[in-house]
Design a protein around this motif. Structure first.
Motif, PDB file in Angstrom:
ATOM      1  N   ARG A 142     -16.514   4.428 -28.657  1.00 21.85           N
ATOM      2  CA  ARG A 142     -15.928   4.662 -27.331  1.00 21.85           C
ATOM      3  C   ARG A 142     -14.432   4.862 -27.534  1.00 21.85           C
ATOM      4  NH1 ARG A 142     -17.558   0.167 -23.358  1.00 21.85           N
ATOM      5  NH2 ARG A 142     -16.031  -1.029 -24.554  1.00 21.85           N
ATOM      6  N   GLN A 143     -13.928   6.065 -27.246  1.00 21.84           N
ATOM      7  CA  GLN A 143     -12.565   6.412 -27.614  1.00 21.84           C
ATOM      8  C   GLN A 143     -11.509   5.674 -26.797  1.00 21.84           C
ATOM      9  OE1 GLN A 143     -13.118  10.843 -27.606  1.00 21.84           O
ATOM     10  NE2 GLN A 143     -12.055  10.710 -29.571  1.00 21.84           N
ATOM     11  N   PHE A 171     -18.375  14.576 -34.654  1.00 23.95           N
ATOM     12  CA  PHE A 171     -18.034  15.270 -33.408  1.00 23.95           C
ATOM     13  C   PHE A 171     -17.175  14.351 -32.549  1.00 23.95           C
ATOM     14  CE2 PHE A 171     -22.505  13.782 -32.766  1.00 23.95           C
ATOM     15  CZ  PHE A 171     -22.280  12.808 -31.813  1.00 23.95           C
ATOM     16  N   LYS A 172     -16.397  14.950 -31.650  1.00 22.24           N
ATOM     17  CA  LYS A 172     -15.502  14.196 -30.783  1.00 22.24           C
ATOM     18  C   LYS A 172     -16.039  14.125 -29.362  1.00 22.24           C
ATOM     19  CE  LYS A 172     -11.155  14.948 -33.246  1.00 22.24           C
ATOM     20  NZ  LYS A 172      -9.737  15.384 -33.110  1.00 22.24           N
ATOM     21  N   ARG A 173     -15.544  13.139 -28.646  1.00 29.58           N
ATOM     22  CA  ARG A 173     -15.932  12.983 -27.245  1.00 29.58           C
ATOM     23  C   ARG A 173     -15.459  14.175 -26.430  1.00 29.58           C
ATOM     24  NH1 ARG A 173     -13.291   8.969 -22.779  1.00 29.58           N
ATOM     25  NH2 ARG A 173     -14.801   9.353 -21.137  1.00 29.58           N
ATOM     26  N   GLY A 217     -26.695  12.420 -31.627  1.00 31.60           N
ATOM     27  CA  GLY A 217     -26.227  13.722 -31.168  1.00 31.60           C
ATOM     28  C   GLY A 217     -27.292  14.598 -30.558  1.00 31.60           C
ATOM     29  N   LEU A 218     -28.408  14.004 -30.159  1.00 33.53           N
ATOM     30  CA  LEU A 218     -29.508  14.803 -29.609  1.00 33.53           C
ATOM     31  C   LEU A 218     -29.428  14.957 -28.096  1.00 33.53           C
ATOM     32  CD1 LEU A 218     -32.207  16.283 -29.831  1.00 33.53           C
ATOM     33  CD2 LEU A 218     -33.353  14.073 -29.840  1.00 33.53           C
ATOM     34  N   ARG A 219     -29.050  13.886 -27.395  1.00 35.18           N
ATOM     35  CA  ARG A 219     -29.104  13.921 -25.935  1.00 35.18           C
ATOM     36  C   ARG A 219     -28.284  15.060 -25.324  1.00 35.18           C
ATOM     37  NH1 ARG A 219     -26.815  12.437 -21.240  1.00 35.18           N
ATOM     38  NH2 ARG A 219     -28.157  11.538 -19.635  1.00 35.18           N
ATOM     39  N   ARG A 258     -20.454  12.319 -25.221  1.00 34.46           N
ATOM     40  CA  ARG A 258     -19.801  11.234 -24.491  1.00 34.46           C
ATOM     41  C   ARG A 258     -19.081  10.258 -25.417  1.00 34.46           C
ATOM     42  NH1 ARG A 258     -24.133   9.340 -19.846  1.00 34.46           N
ATOM     43  NH2 ARG A 258     -24.436  11.379 -18.855  1.00 34.46           N
ATOM     44  N   LEU A 259     -19.454  10.262 -26.676  1.00 32.06           N
ATOM     45  CA  LEU A 259     -18.844   9.359 -27.644  1.00 32.06           C
ATOM     46  C   LEU A 259     -18.361  10.145 -28.850  1.00 32.06           C
ATOM     47  CD1 LEU A 259     -21.533   6.507 -27.654  1.00 32.06           C
ATOM     48  CD2 LEU A 259     -19.413   6.568 -26.328  1.00 32.06           C
ATOM     49  N   GLU A 260     -17.556   9.508 -29.657  1.00 27.72           N
ATOM     50  CA  GLU A 260     -17.120  10.102 -30.914  1.00 27.72           C
ATOM     51  C   GLU A 260     -18.018   9.601 -32.037  1.00 27.72           C
ATOM     52  OE1 GLU A 260     -12.785  10.507 -32.351  1.00 27.72           O
ATOM     53  OE2 GLU A 260     -13.532   8.711 -33.397  1.00 27.72           O
ATOM     54  N   ALA A 261     -18.423  10.495 -32.919  1.00 26.48           N
ATOM     55  CA  ALA A 261     -19.237  10.111 -34.082  1.00 26.48           C
ATOM     56  C   ALA A 261     -18.362  10.183 -35.323  1.00 26.48           C
ATOM     57  CB  ALA A 261     -20.445  11.031 -34.217  1.00 26.48           C
TER      58      ALA A 261
END
Length: 639
Positions: free
Chosen positions: A68-69, A46-48, A85-87, A96-99
């Motif tokens: 952190r992008q 997933f993307k920010r 990816g739970l929060r 908020r971040l890229e995975a």
């Protein structure tokens, strides 16, 4: 037909928290709905700023980087068993971040609609998610969760700690249950009680608690002649039996006994008469437990007339510490109470040592606790760091005065050693002439450290700046503290050297978040929790608080909390560091109690997945605070 894939997923999840808290049958209710996701290396999960998916992820195989992008920095890497990816799903916000897959990976995608009801139903899962906060955020210490993490999960009011400690302190009870049947003759059970030297016997029916007979029943019913001694137990037993769960606190036990007018409580597996009895609690047990109450321990400390008598007090303090950790009492309160009890023991050692001297002290003096004791962070039996400062005297009287205080310091350090504090390997103790000086001599010494800061001077000053008055003249310590702060203000370059020294401790983790362990020596392949995790946070807090000229705050997490107020823009980082310092100290204390050592060196093989995960969550704070030091104090100029 058995769903083998679903069963395999359930078997895998059962090995890792928080799913390990669920019964297997509960896991199997939603594993058929889990999707298996394959990701090639360098592909995006997933993307920010994108909207959250309808599921969160667990890594089955491979590794997922959380990036952190803005600068492409990998802030965290999730490996086997980690959640990410739970929060955003719980907080209804975007990522908020890229995975991104760091290597070929297989993920389990778990629908949030199935998971939310489980979080509400199982308290352990909710607590784990708050504590570990396996999320896609940089750190889990936002104001939303402040005070609810690993270091401070219990709700507790320290302003009323004196009276409320009994509300959380569990009572110790006897687990050796002596029982008989309702049909047992009174004479038989009387002989049994006499032989076992007990004041109560449990009456069981079909293996469950049915009644209880105490000494009082014999006095009131048998000795008076109301019931013959040849009668059966059921004739004098109290029934139905009053039962409670085994985690009863002192206050609850006292209230229960007063409420029912009884002197014994039966403790069962679930607190009801419908499960097996596991112990009997008497008023005598409650009184013994009261003996481990902090207020009682302090009074007992002051009554000691010999140093060796303090050993029993120290044992009581350790028992109290174990109880607080088991009940998850906030680390800030636990540390405060244990430190005050330790200080009380140290004060009594000093008082007893003074009585052994032929004459009273020639001038005023102050005994300084330094290092972890000075920061109120010494919970285990580690080594002692201390100093003695005495009032300035004339040149003619200086050596005679010093000789007196060195003799006193020797008695004190020997006494501290006798009650469990090892001698300092580097001899940083008041019994060493280098650490037994007049206030003017200490001013001169600290001035040299600050104005000519080499590696040794930086090390010495870093230890010395954490001192706390343990006994004696507050005026002397105030005078010395004022001098130190004025000198630091006049020589700001010293802070750069101090910051540079704080960056000498190596990182706690390396590539792919692997723990960096010792490569050789006695502790080869062990993780040095103190040097790699705790000390960087402690050293950073010290130099930052000094830069703000703040006096009187020596404790590491209190320093960070003060810094959060002074620098609102960095408040989140400072609160993260405050939490991490408490969490790491709690972890070290637990390990030390478990292995009966200082808790410094940890065998990673003995940690479970949950312990490793919680430990790693604190490491990002270490990295971030060291970056702050490097930039703010331009440490490259002194390297």
């Amino acid at each position: 037909m058995q769903n083998t894939i679903s069963d395999r997923i359930a078997d895998f999840l059962k090995k890792y928290p928080p799913f390990s808290y669920l019964p297997m049958e509960e896991l199997q209710t939603f594993t058929p709905e889990i999707t298996i996701v394959y990701k090639e290396k360098n592909t995006i999960v997933f993307k920010r700023n994108s909207a959250p998916h309808l599921f969160f992820y667990v890594v089955h195989k491979g590794a997922i980087g959380l990036i952190r992008q803005e600068d492409g920095i990998v802030l965290d890497i999730c490996d086997e068993g980690d959640i990410f990816g739970l929060r955003p799903l719980m907080a209804n916000e975007n990522y908020r971040l890229e995975a991104k897959a760091q290597e070929e990976s297989i993920l389990y995608a778990i629908p949030i609609t199935l998971f939310k009801p489980i979080v509400k139903e199982y308290v352990e899962i909710g607590n784990f998610l708050v504590e570990s906060f396996a999320s896609n955020t940089r750190n889990p210490y936002s104001n939303t969760h402040k005070g609810q993490l690993l270091g401070d999960t219990a709700q507790f009011n320290p302003n009323n700690s004196g009276s409320r400690l009994l509300d959380v302190q569990q009572v110790e009870y006897s687990s050796k249950i002596i029982s008989c049947k309702p049909s047992t003759r009174i004479q038989t059970l009387a002989k049994k009680m006499s032989k076992k030297n007990i004041g109560a016997i449990l009456i069981e029916k079909e293996g469950l608690p049915f009644g209880i007979i105490t000494d009082k029943d014999f006095r009131n019913k048998v000795v008076t002649g109301i019931v013959p001694i040849t009668a059966k137990a059921k004739a004098i037993m109290s029934s139905p039996v009053i039962t409670y769960p085994s985690n009863l606190t002192i206050t609850q036990a006292q209230m229960a006994m007063m409420k029912s007018g009884i002197s014994h409580l039966v403790l069962t597996e679930d607190g009801t008469p419908n499960t097996n009895a596991i112990g009997i609690l008497s008023k005598h047990d409650v009184m013994l437990s009261l003996g481990n109450n902090p207020a009682v321990l302090v009074k007992a400390t002051k009554r000691c007339t010999q140093v060796d008598e303090l050993k029993a007090i120290r044992k009581g303090v350790m028992n109290l510490l174990k109880g607080y950790l088991e009940q998850n009492i906030p680390m800030s309160l636990t540390s405060k109470i244990i430190s005050e009890l330790n200080d009380a023991c140290a004060k009594q050692v000093i008082r007893l040592s003074l009585k052994q001297m032929d004459t009273p002290p020639p001038v005023e003096f102050a005994w300084l606790a330094m290092g972890s004791q000075g920061r109120s962070e010494q919970l285990l039996h580690t080594d002692q760091d201390n100093a003695l400062v005495f009032a300035t005297v004339t040149e003619n009287n200086l050596e005679e005065t010093r000789t007196y205080f060195l003799r006193l310091a020797k008695l004190i350090t020997n006494g501290l050693h006798e009650i469990g504090y090892a001698y300092c390997p580097a001899d940083m103790m008041a019994s060493n002439p280098k650490w037994c000086l007049s206030v003017d001599e200490f001013k001169e010494t600290t001035t040299k450290w600050i104005t000519n800061p080499g590696p040794d001077e930086v090390l010495l000053s870093s230890i010395f700046f954490d001192y706390n008055l343990a006994y004696g003249s507050k005026e002397l310590t105030d005078e010395l503290a004022s001098h130190i702060f004025k000198t630091v203000e006049s020589y700001p370059i010293f802070l750069t050297h101090l910051a540079s020294g704080a960056l000498q401790n190596p990182s706690p983790s390396g590539f792919f978040r692997k723990f960096l362990v010792e490569q050789d020596g006695l502790h080869k392949d062990f993780f040095d929790l103190k040097r790699r995790a705790l000390m960087p946070l402690i050293d950073a807090a010290r130099v930052l608080i000094l830069s703000h000229h703040i006096k009187g705050i020596n404790n590491t997490w209190q320093r960070y909390e003060k810094l959060a107020l002074l620098e609102p823009n960095n408040a989140e980082l400072y609160l993260a560091c405050s939490y991490s310092s408490k969490a790491l100290l709690k972890f070290r204390t637990r390990q030390g109690l478990l292995h009966n050592d200082s808790g410094r060196f940890i065998s990673l093989e003995q940690l479970n997945k949950e312990e490793r995960m919680k430990l790693k969550r604190t490491f990002s704070s270490v990295k971030d605070i060291q970056e702050v030091l490097s930039v703010r104090f331009m440490t490259a100029i002194v390297r």
